[in-house]
Design a protein around this motif. Structure first.
Motif, PDB file in Angstrom:
ATOM      1  N   ASP A 177       0.864  -1.178   0.000  1.00 41.25           N
ATOM      2  CA  ASP A 177       0.000   0.000   0.000  1.00 41.25           C
ATOM      3  C   ASP A 177       0.897   1.222   0.000  1.00 41.25           C
ATOM      4  O   ASP A 177       1.742   1.377   0.894  1.00 41.25           O
ATOM      5  CB  ASP A 177      -0.890   0.039   1.251  1.00 41.25           C
ATOM      6  N   THR A 231      -4.267  -3.731  10.832  1.00 43.37           N
ATOM      7  CA  THR A 231      -3.206  -2.724  10.865  1.00 43.37           C
ATOM      8  C   THR A 231      -3.845  -1.350  10.982  1.00 43.37           C
ATOM      9  O   THR A 231      -4.769  -1.023  10.236  1.00 43.37           O
ATOM     10  CB  THR A 231      -2.339  -2.775   9.600  1.00 43.37           C
ATOM     11  N   PHE A 277       3.584   0.691   2.932  1.00 38.18           N
ATOM     12  CA  PHE A 277       3.327  -0.350   3.926  1.00 38.18           C
ATOM     13  C   PHE A 277       3.226  -1.691   3.202  1.00 38.18           C
ATOM     14  O   PHE A 277       2.529  -1.809   2.182  1.00 38.18           O
ATOM     15  CB  PHE A 277       2.025  -0.070   4.682  1.00 38.18           C
ATOM     16  N   ASN A 281       1.917  -5.327   2.484  1.00 37.56           N
ATOM     17  CA  ASN A 281       0.699  -6.103   2.709  1.00 37.56           C
ATOM     18  C   ASN A 281       1.088  -7.528   3.071  1.00 37.56           C
ATOM     19  O   ASN A 281       1.540  -8.287   2.218  1.00 37.56           O
ATOM     20  CB  ASN A 281      -0.187  -6.090   1.455  1.00 37.56           C
ATOM     21  N   GLU A 332       0.158  -3.346  14.172  1.00 33.97           N
ATOM     22  CA  GLU A 332      -0.443  -4.544  13.581  1.00 33.97           C
ATOM     23  C   GLU A 332      -0.768  -5.536  14.670  1.00 33.97           C
ATOM     24  O   GLU A 332       0.070  -5.834  15.527  1.00 33.97           O
ATOM     25  CB  GLU A 332       0.509  -5.179  12.561  1.00 33.97           C
ATOM     26  N   THR A 352      -9.762   2.797   4.468  1.00 33.54           N
ATOM     27  CA  THR A 352      -9.761   1.397   4.883  1.00 33.54           C
ATOM     28  C   THR A 352      -9.557   0.500   3.678  1.00 33.54           C
ATOM     29  O   THR A 352     -10.231   0.654   2.655  1.00 33.54           O
ATOM     30  CB  THR A 352     -11.093   1.029   5.568  1.00 33.54           C
ATOM     31  N   SER A 401       2.966   2.382  12.180  1.00 36.91           N
ATOM     32  CA  SER A 401       1.731   1.609  12.238  1.00 36.91           C
ATOM     33  C   SER A 401       1.731   0.607  13.383  1.00 36.91           C
ATOM     34  O   SER A 401       2.772   0.289  13.964  1.00 36.91           O
ATOM     35  CB  SER A 401       1.512   0.856  10.917  1.00 36.91           C
ATOM     36  N   TYR A 433      -6.026   3.561   7.763  1.00 34.64           N
ATOM     37  CA  TYR A 433      -5.095   4.693   7.726  1.00 34.64           C
ATOM     38  C   TYR A 433      -5.802   5.957   8.199  1.00 34.64           C
ATOM     39  O   TYR A 433      -6.808   6.374   7.603  1.00 34.64           O
ATOM     40  CB  TYR A 433      -4.563   4.901   6.301  1.00 34.64           C
ATOM     41  N   GLN A 451      -6.604  -2.947   6.781  1.00 37.22           N
ATOM     42  CA  GLN A 451      -5.642  -1.868   6.990  1.00 37.22           C
ATOM     43  C   GLN A 451      -6.409  -0.552   7.109  1.00 37.22           C
ATOM     44  O   GLN A 451      -7.186  -0.195   6.227  1.00 37.22           O
ATOM     45  CB  GLN A 451      -4.662  -1.795   5.818  1.00 37.22           C
TER      46      GLN A 451
END
Length: 261
Positions: free
Chosen positions: A100, A133, A118, A120, A163, A216, A161, A202, A200
């Motif tokens: 991403d 995440t 980021f 995946n 996770e 998302t 981030s 953000y 994920q």
């Protein structure tokens, strides 16, 4: 804006546009990777160009576009708004990788936008669980990320981030100033996660401009049948509780980088 963010998170919605940037030569094994682009700049409709080829147009705030299949190695990502280049960055991938690429504001909203990549992680998750995440990609000083009121990641900087692997269900996620109970910079958001997936989230925008929002991205992954703990902390940056640091890769804008053909 927060109402819209809550609605987006609760529905675990994502907008995707499929495109192929490059194909392997006939008879050869594909040596490609895939990129998704996350639009984290408020009040913009951006065009996305990879190696000189337009792959998406008029991408709104919080949209996720992709996957874009690209050759391995360094690729040039150019983002523009109504013909004006917002930034150019170099993104490097190995064969089979998925990333991403988040286009977002720096900690200071007056600074030029940046991109953060980021990985995946599509490895199997235990049956009935999901990999979640939560990333800090907003114009906010280092902050704490909480899940169901518990600080799972402290002092998270822009571009970092958290996770966790969690059972499928609904979780309240919010971001608060480091070491404080509130007020929340974002949320709490009621986030639904489904089993056998990677979710994920953000955080994007600027609280001072009242433009905080979430993007998302949900990807499917395989599952394993073995049992696992209810919560396994991992992540990047800040001070995770029992976590091992490993963070996204940030690129400052490259103003004079020539487009690769």
């Amino acid at each position: 804006m927060l109402v819209a963010a809550l609605a987006a998170a609760a529905g675990v919605a994502t907008t995707t546009v499929a495109a192929t940037v490059a194909q392997a030569a006939p008879g050869s094994a594909p040596a490609t990777a895939e990129l998704f682009v996350v639009q984290g700049l408020p009040d913009r409709a951006l065009d996305v160009v990879v190696d000189g080829r337009t792959v998406a147009e008029d991408v709104a705030t919080s949209e996720v576009v992709g996957p874009f299949e690209v050759p391995v190695g360094a690729r040039t990502l150019t983002v523009s708004d109504d013909g004006e280049v917002v930034l150019e960055s170099s993104v490097t991938s190995a064969a089979g990788e998925s990333h991403d690429v988040v286009v977002h504001q720096a900690t200071s909203s007056s600074a030029p936008p940046v991109t953060t990549v980021f990985d995946n992680d599509l490895t199997a998750v235990p049956r009935g669980k999901s990999r979640l995440t939560v990333a800090h990609t907003a114009a906010v000083a280092p902050a704490d990320i909480r899940v169901d009121g518990e600080v799972l990641f402290a002092n998270v900087a822009n571009g970092e981030s958290l996770e966790v692997v969690v059972p499928a269900g609904t979780y309240a996620v919010d971001i608060v100033p480091t070491g404080q109970e509130g007020p929340a910079v974002l949320g709490p958001l009621d986030l639904q996660v489904r089993g056998g997936s990677v979710t994920q989230v953000y955080a994007v925008g600027d609280p001072e401009a009242q433009s905080m929002n979430v993007a998302t991205h949900v990807l499917s992954t395989s599952t394993s049948g073995s049992a696992a703990p209810d919560l396994v902390d991992t992540g990047s940056g800040g001070q995770a509780v029992g976590a091992t640091p490993a963070h996204g890769t940030a690129w400052e804008p490259v103003r004079s980088l020539a487009l690769l053909r």
